[in-house]
Design a protein around this motif. Structure first.
Motif, PDB file in Angstrom:
ATOM      1  N   LEU A  63       0.857  -1.129   0.050  1.00  0.00           N
ATOM      2  CA  LEU A  63      -0.039  -0.016   0.033  1.00  0.00           C
ATOM      3  C   LEU A  63       0.890   1.202   0.058  1.00  0.00           C
ATOM      4  N   THR A  64       1.972   1.266   0.885  1.00  0.00           N
ATOM      5  CA  THR A  64       2.771   2.353   0.943  1.00  0.00           C
ATOM      6  C   THR A  64       3.496   2.580  -0.500  1.00  0.00           C
ATOM      7  N   SER A  65       3.740   1.570  -1.094  1.00  0.00           N
ATOM      8  CA  SER A  65       4.469   1.784  -2.412  1.00  0.00           C
ATOM      9  C   SER A  65       3.665   2.153  -3.435  1.00  0.00           C
ATOM     10  N   TRP A  66       2.408   1.662  -3.535  1.00  0.00           N
ATOM     11  CA  TRP A  66       1.598   2.303  -4.498  1.00  0.00           C
ATOM     12  C   TRP A  66       1.550   3.834  -4.171  1.00  0.00           C
ATOM     13  N   VAL A  89      -4.669   1.602  -4.051  1.00  0.00           N
ATOM     14  CA  VAL A  89      -4.330   1.714  -2.531  1.00  0.00           C
ATOM     15  C   VAL A  89      -5.827   1.566  -1.881  1.00  0.00           C
ATOM     16  N   LEU A  90      -6.750   2.312  -2.232  1.00  0.00           N
ATOM     17  CA  LEU A  90      -8.135   2.362  -1.749  1.00  0.00           C
ATOM     18  C   LEU A  90      -8.726   0.975  -1.848  1.00  0.00           C
ATOM     19  N   ILE A  99      -5.489   2.871   8.610  1.00  0.00           N
ATOM     20  CA  ILE A  99      -6.071   3.631   7.212  1.00  0.00           C
ATOM     21  C   ILE A  99      -5.342   4.924   7.458  1.00  0.00           C
ATOM     22  N   PHE A 100      -4.523   5.283   6.563  1.00  0.00           N
ATOM     23  CA  PHE A 100      -3.775   6.624   6.536  1.00  0.00           C
ATOM     24  C   PHE A 100      -4.827   7.656   5.778  1.00  0.00           C
ATOM     25  N   SER A 101      -5.119   8.787   6.410  1.00  0.00           N
ATOM     26  CA  SER A 101      -5.910   9.713   5.626  1.00  0.00           C
ATOM     27  C   SER A 101      -5.178  10.294   4.607  1.00  0.00           C
ATOM     28  N   GLY A 125     -13.401  14.861   1.943  1.00  0.00           N
ATOM     29  CA  GLY A 125     -14.307  15.153   3.220  1.00  0.00           C
ATOM     30  C   GLY A 125     -13.767  13.529   3.931  1.00  0.00           C
ATOM     31  N   LYS A 126     -13.433  12.688   3.205  1.00  0.00           N
ATOM     32  CA  LYS A 126     -13.231  11.358   3.962  1.00  0.00           C
ATOM     33  C   LYS A 126     -11.863  11.492   4.813  1.00  0.00           C
ATOM     34  N   SER A 127     -10.610  12.152   4.107  1.00  0.00           N
ATOM     35  CA  SER A 127      -9.438  12.538   4.518  1.00  0.00           C
ATOM     36  C   SER A 127      -9.563  13.273   5.942  1.00  0.00           C
TER      37      SER A 127
END
Length: 185
Positions: A63-66, A89-90, A99-101, A125-127
């Motif tokens: 996820l971090t790499s993407w 990622v999502l 889950i990282f904003s 908004g989700k962030s």
């Protein structure tokens, strides 16, 4: 300075014991090239980071790499490719992963660049729901609403951005004062 950093990261590649270590080293090399505005090299090494993250089978690393690859594509204005990786990622976030904003902020900001304002509002908004103390989504919303002529809403977002940023800056200053008083007591 950059040459020395590249030398160190290339040595790290020689001593990598796992695919995850290799992915991190490739990311760092890509980061250095990105700092030098060397687009092709930065993207190439970020893609290698994704390749080794996939080999590691470590979901957080993947996820971090993407996410990092999406950020670099976005930085170098290849928005369509940036959205592809941001969306990957999502699609792969689960309850087991933190889950990282920033994931939501990234795709929201990319949608502004594509002129897809409803999608941008949704993801920004989700962030904010995940991290209300984050200032940048307010900045992006302010800029977007101003571009759309919604000046009252743009001002509201800008005002919120400034309040949060001032609060964060004041917290850093307080922390520095506390740090200094600790050293002098």
């Amino acid at each position: 300075m950059y040459d020395k950093a590249l030398e160190i990261q290339n040595q790290a590649l020689l001593y990598s014991f796992s695919a995850k270590d290799t992915a991190i080293a490739y990311h760092n090399i890509g980061y250095i090239y990105g700092m030098r505005d060397m687009q092709d090299s930065a993207i190439t090494y970020q893609r290698k980071s994704v390749e080794y993250a996939m080999r590691s089978k470590d979901t957080s690393m993947i996820l971090t790499s993407w996410h990092n690859l999406s950020l670099y594509y976005g930085r170098f204005e290849n928005i369509d490719s940036a959205v592809v990786y941001a969306y990957k990622v999502l699609q792969n976030i689960s309850d087991e992963n933190k889950i990282f904003s920033g994931y939501f902020y990234n795709i929201g900001d990319l949608y502004i660049g594509l002129g897809q304002y409803d999608s941008a509002r949704y993801y920004l908004g989700k962030s904010l729901l995940l991290s209300g103390s984050q200032a940048m989504p307010y900045w992006s919303l302010s800029v977007m609403e101003a571009e759309l002529g919604n000046f009252q809403l743009a001002y509201h977002y800008l005002d919120t951005f400034v309040m949060i940023q001032d609060s964060l800056d004041a917290g850093e200053e307080l922390s520095e004062v506390q740090h200094q008083s600790y050293h002098h007591s």
